[in-house]
Design an enzyme around this catalytic site. Structure first.
Site, mmCIF file in Angstrom:
data_model
loop_
_atom_site.group_PDB
_atom_site.id
_atom_site.type_symbol
_atom_site.label_atom_id
_atom_site.label_comp_id
_atom_site.label_asym_id
_atom_site.label_seq_id
_atom_site.Cartn_x
_atom_site.Cartn_y
_atom_site.Cartn_z
ATOM 1 N N GLU A 159 4.376 4.104 3.447
ATOM 2 C CA GLU A 159 3.078 4.745 3.257
ATOM 3 C C GLU A 159 2.782 5.907 4.207
ATOM 4 O O GLU A 159 1.819 5.881 4.981
ATOM 5 C CB GLU A 159 1.964 3.704 3.377
ATOM 6 C CG GLU A 159 1.991 2.667 2.273
ATOM 7 C CD GLU A 159 0.797 1.729 2.294
ATOM 8 O OE1 GLU A 159 0.588 1.034 1.285
ATOM 9 O OE2 GLU A 159 0.064 1.689 3.311
ATOM 10 N N GLU A 352 4.785 -3.320 -2.443
ATOM 11 C CA GLU A 352 3.609 -4.071 -1.987
ATOM 12 C C GLU A 352 2.629 -4.208 -3.136
ATOM 13 O O GLU A 352 2.387 -3.251 -3.859
ATOM 14 C CB GLU A 352 2.868 -3.369 -0.833
ATOM 15 C CG GLU A 352 3.511 -3.453 0.512
ATOM 16 C CD GLU A 352 2.641 -2.820 1.603
ATOM 17 O OE1 GLU A 352 1.401 -2.794 1.445
ATOM 18 O OE2 GLU A 352 3.212 -2.345 2.593
#
Length: 448
Positions: A159, A352
């Protein structure tokens, strides 16, 4: 929320990766046995973390990893995504820890899938500096040299969008800077680090490399031109800025000239081919024209000077974090990626997906996961090449600026005693994996 009662989860293809994810800083603890990270400095400042906590102990996974590997084996996952702490592996003792963890995972038939950067940058480094990307490649070579005989699947970064936005633009995550658009060099240097890491991993013999980028659909607040324009700009910043360079070798229009250095040369590195593309998905984002005043959304202050406003999504249930539960957003996202990137999009892995709820009998989490796994299967049926799904997270943990107030785990952790208690969702996921026929992973060599 209710699950699709009475209907089993559709079957996924043979060889599909079923796993769970964690990150080093959030679970390992043992802070005294590694060098400091930017998060240690950040959490030491009063008011930075909502409950005033730190990750000094966290779940103490560093000392209790065998207990956690046993939970993974009992759960029946065939893959475990964890992260390697760059500050920890600056010592031989830190490398020894990951050696033991990988050996124990292999012995349990759980495929190790390490992420090489999950936000815990060593405190003496800075993503605003270009040299950090080169230093990252050196670190990646070190880790690959130690673990590469057993680890075959790698993730470079986690991320970079959130690390740039929350840590460098808005200042609510480490390192706590409030640079707004002057944070863009941190994005570019992370992407450059990704490309250099891919090259370093290839040089070590790795053939199964991806990145974990966070993505979600951007919904315009209305059909008014101002709202549509604001939503398109937000989508560029949070989705395309991090996907286009990796998958297409270029920045979206108007972005490249804002980046430092020889951007064209850097893009050749950033676009080193990956073997798969990781997507972290939580929810869509509703965006409208700027409101002319500061807005707090999801606990994050969004300054008035931003050229967009992030707005509440109504008509959907929310997690205890206040995030909307929109499983169909995952299908929408993946089919949009298929249409946008075509044959430049490699196989996709959901690296995720999860939610925060407080209960041990967490029926809401079961409903959330049930809905998202079904949505993922719909994307598969629509022609998206999906190869894996990782739940966030195995354990309740240190949830960054939220401290210990948010519980994302399939396993409850008592942060006083550190006792682990599997939740109802853990048992539900185990039954899903059994019904899918998931079998243990076979490591590339014996780890006696």
């Amino acid at each position: 929320m209710a699950t699709d009662a009475g209907n089993p989860i559709p079957r996924f293809p043979a060889g599909f990766l079923w796993g769970v994810s964690t990150s080093a800083h959030q679970i390992e603890g043992a802070a005294e046995e590694r060098e400091p990270s930017v998060w240690d400095a950040f959490t030491a400042e009063p008011g930075r973390v909502k409950d005033g906590s730190t990750a000094t102990v966290a779940c103490d996974h560093y000392h209790r990893h065998r207990e956690d590997v046993a939970l993974l084996a009992d759960l029946g996952v065939n893959a475990y995504r964890f992260s390697v702490s760059w500050p920890r592996v600056r010592s031989e003792k830190g490398l020894d820890f990951y050696d033991r963890l990988v050996d124990d995972l292999c012995a349990a038939g759980v495929r190790p899938v390490p992420t090489l950067f999950h936000w815990d940058l060593p405190a003496d480094l800075d993503w605003l500096e270009r040299d950090t990307a080169a230093r990252f490649a050196d670190y990646v070579s070190l880790v690959a040299g130690r673990l590469g005989d057993r680890v075959t699947k790698w993730i470079t970064l986690n991320e970079p969008a959130e690390h740039t936005l929350l840590g460098h633009a808005l200042g609510v995550h480490a390192p706590g800077r409030q640079l707004l658009f002057d944070a863009l060099p941190a994005a570019h240097h992370q992407l450059l680090a990704h490309g250099l890491a891919v090259r370093a991993l290839r040089a070590s013999g790795a053939t199964d490399i991806g990145i974990a980028n966070s993505h979600g659909p951007t919904w315009a607040a209305s059909t008014e031109a101002e709202d549509v324009e604001a939503a398109e700009f937000y989508d560029v910043l949070l989705n395309r800025l991090f996907a286009d360079p990796v998958l297409l070798g270029r920045y979206p229009d108007g972005i490249g000239e804002l980046m430092p250095g020889d951007v064209e040369a850097d893009l050749e590195v950033i676009a080193e081919p990956v073997d798969w593309y990781g997507v972290n998905y939580y929810a869509p984002t509703r965006v409208g024209a700027p409101q002319g005043t500061d807005i707090t959304f999801g606990g994050v202050a969004m300054p008035a000077e931003l050229p967009f406003a992030v707005l509440e999504i109504t008509g959907h249930p929310v997690t205890d974090f206040g995030w909307p539960v929109v499983p169909e957003g995952l299908t929408e996202l993946l089919t949009a990626f298929r249409d946008r990137y075509g044959d430049r999009l490699p196989p996709v892995v959901i690296t995720e997906n999860g939610c925060s709820y407080p209960d041990i009998d967490d029926q809401d989490r079961i409903a959330y996961l049930d809905g998202h796994i079904r949505a993922l299967h719909r994307a598969l049926e629509a022609g998206v090449d999906v190869r894996g799904y990782f739940v966030w997270s195995l354990l309740d943990n240190f949830e960054w600026a939220e401290g210990y107030a948010r519980r994302f785990g399939l396993v409850h952790v008592d942060f006083e005693t550190l006792e682990r208690t599997p939740k109802s969702s853990y048992r539900w996921y185990r039954e899903v994996l059994r019904a899918q026929g998931t079998t243990a992973w076979c490591p590339p060599r014996s780890t006696g």
